[in-house]
Scaffold this motif. Structure first.
Motif, PDB file in Angstrom:
ATOM      1  N   ARG A 276      -3.037 -22.076 -19.899  1.00 43.67           N
ATOM      2  CA  ARG A 276      -2.635 -20.858 -19.770  1.00 43.67           C
ATOM      3  C   ARG A 276      -4.111 -20.536 -20.651  1.00 43.67           C
ATOM      4  N   THR A 278      -7.472 -20.120 -21.487  1.00 43.97           N
ATOM      5  CA  THR A 278      -9.467 -20.000 -21.336  1.00 43.97           C
ATOM      6  C   THR A 278      -9.744 -20.896 -22.501  1.00 43.97           C
ATOM      7  N   GLU A 282      -8.942 -16.769 -24.104  1.00 40.12           N
ATOM      8  CA  GLU A 282      -8.588 -15.837 -23.733  1.00 40.12           C
ATOM      9  C   GLU A 282      -7.289 -16.410 -23.016  1.00 40.12           C
ATOM     10  N   LEU A 283      -5.840 -15.609 -22.684  1.00 42.75           N
ATOM     11  CA  LEU A 283      -5.431 -15.794 -22.171  1.00 42.75           C
ATOM     12  C   LEU A 283      -5.130 -15.759 -20.288  1.00 42.75           C
ATOM     13  N   ASP A 284      -4.907 -16.962 -19.584  1.00 37.55           N
ATOM     14  CA  ASP A 284      -4.894 -16.404 -18.133  1.00 37.55           C
ATOM     15  C   ASP A 284      -3.396 -17.382 -17.345  1.00 37.55           C
ATOM     16  N   ILE A 285      -2.468 -15.528 -17.108  1.00 36.94           N
ATOM     17  CA  ILE A 285      -1.549 -15.721 -16.861  1.00 36.94           C
ATOM     18  C   ILE A 285      -1.290 -15.573 -15.545  1.00 36.94           C
ATOM     19  N   ASP A 286      -1.670 -16.816 -14.858  1.00 36.60           N
ATOM     20  CA  ASP A 286      -2.027 -16.545 -13.420  1.00 36.60           C
ATOM     21  C   ASP A 286       0.011 -16.047 -12.601  1.00 36.60           C
ATOM     22  N   SER A 291      -2.574  -8.404 -10.155  1.00 34.05           N
ATOM     23  CA  SER A 291      -4.353  -8.587 -10.141  1.00 34.05           C
ATOM     24  C   SER A 291      -4.717  -7.944 -11.466  1.00 34.05           C
ATOM     25  N   LEU A 292      -6.263  -8.206 -11.569  1.00 27.95           N
ATOM     26  CA  LEU A 292      -6.794  -7.738 -12.619  1.00 27.95           C
ATOM     27  C   LEU A 292      -6.775  -6.116 -12.664  1.00 27.95           C
ATOM     28  N   ASN A 296      -4.383  -4.107 -15.039  1.00 27.78           N
ATOM     29  CA  ASN A 296      -5.098  -3.135 -16.114  1.00 27.78           C
ATOM     30  C   ASN A 296      -5.026  -1.206 -15.994  1.00 27.78           C
TER      31      ASN A 296
END
Length: 396
Positions: A276, A278, A282-286, A291-292, A296
């Motif tokens: 998770r 990158t 950075e955190l990438d929590i699918d 959605s982004l 936001n």
């Protein structure tokens, strides 16, 4: 938290049941018991052995019993209705002793059902809400002579939550299973069929399990499992593959689970972040299920939880506000829905529950969803109600 395990096949059932119950000791309990199918034909009966205290006491008792039974159900109980005692421990039986059941959950209308059943001649032996299920199934069986159909009929009278497994001496080798708002997993191994309330109890037998949904039923036999809906129609459940190892849920040499979990915290944090992060850090929590753009738009976060999960939420508040600069409130789940919190479609509710079945946390989730919030679950049980009712989930 209560635990269910059941087995039907060619192996000795009592050994499998005790192993499964010991695997679920981390959930907490005050008593335990098993029901084993013994004998054949007119001599068939159920051996019900129950003990207050640790599973090791039950194990010791069973070691003195020379049983070659290959079908049975077991349970660890955490007292709700009725004090911890042998008579209140599961399994519970019908008046004639030919049907036994184990149950997780709460039957909200049990007092009304009990009064009705006693008025029709049923004799209750415990103070529990669970026992009404045994008598409802017994009553239906007189008409249907079919355990699975009788379980379905009994469920139509019950208001509340249940994960249920039942056996009957008139149908040797059959375990009937039902689920509503209480986790149930089913699997098939090389020597038979298994049911449990936690996948950890099945992990030696299979890594592929079916997580029942609300209103689904399963009929286990030594040859396999048939899944049906509330109307009795055959269905195909979703199968989940479990890829974590058994050591994650055992004591690992520590004297108790609390000390083990304290020492595990650094590794658990690392394991949770693996895959998770990158390359840019950075955190990438699918698993968020957002959605982004939706992420936001989030302008308020609630962390809802009970007990130690609540205290973990207090740490989360500092981190979220410090890093994301989004106002975050930590709420005791039992109070959340009663104080009319400010919730909009741009609110994110993070629900934390180790078991995934904490009743107050589930109620708070449902209230938040009705009001339009996005819900993200953090839990440790695959297929649990918190996992299923959240927009996204991370398993710890």
């Amino acid at each position: 938290m209560c635990g269910i395990v059941g087995y039907t096949g060619s192996d000795i059932a009592k050994n499998i049941l005790v192993t499964g119950l010991k695997r679920m000791e981390y959930r907490g309990y005050d008593s335990s018991g098993v029901a084993l199918e013994v004998g054949e034909g007119a001599a068939a009966h159920l051996d019900v052995i129950r003990r207050v205290g640790k599973v090791v006491g039950l194990e010791s008792e069973l070691s003195n019993i020379d049983s070659d039974a290959t079908c049975g159900i077991g349970h660890t109980r955490w007292a709700t209705h009725g004090k911890p005692s042998v008579v209140n421990a599961h399994p519970h039986t019908s008046c004639d002793g030919r049907i036994a059941i184990v149950h997780n959950g709460i039957i909200e209308n049990f007092a009304e059902l009990r009064e009705e059943l006693e008025g029709r001649g049923h004799h209750f032996k415990s103070e529990t809400d669970t026992e009404v299920f045994a008598h409802l199934i017994e009553e239906a069986y007189v008409e249907t002579h079919d355990l699975m159909a009788s379980v379905r009929e009994a469920c139509t009278h019950v208001v509340g939550a249940y994960g249920l497994a039942a056996v009957c001496t008139d149908e040797p080798g059959v375990i009937a299973v039902a689920r509503k708002d209480s986790p149930i997993v089913v699997g098939v191994g090389e020597t038979g069929s298994y049911v449990a309330s936690d996948v950890i109890a099945l992990i030696d037998a299979t890594r592929d399990v079916a997580v029942l949904e609300d209103g689904q039923f399963a009929k286990l036999t030594p040859a396999g499992v048939e899944y049906t809906d509330e109307a009795g129609n055959v269905i195909e459940p979703k199968v989940t593959h479990i890829d974590w190892d058994l050591d994650m849920a055992e004591k690992g040499g520590y004297p108790d689970f609390m000390l083990k979990e304290i020492h595990e915290q650094p590794r658990v944090v690392r394991d949770t972040l693996v895959g998770r992060m990158t390359p840019a850090g950075e955190l990438d929590i699918d698993e968020l299920g957002l959605s982004l753009e939706e992420l936001n738009d989030i302008d308020r976060v609630y962390v809802i939880a009970c007990g130690t999960s609540y205290h973990a939420g207090l740490i989360a508040k500092n981190l979220i506000e410090g890093w994301a600069r989004i106002p975050t409130e930590v709420e005791a789940a039992s109070e959340f829905r009663y104080r009319n919190p400010i919730i909009t479609p741009t609110t994110l509710v993070v629900a934390v529950s180790q078991s995934g079945e904490t009743a107050d946390t589930l109620a708070a989730i449902r209230d938040a969803r009705i009001k339009g919030a996005k819900v993200f679950g953090i839990t440790n049980v695959v297929g649990s109600p918190v996992a299923r009712e959240s927009d996204g989930v991370i398993y710890t």
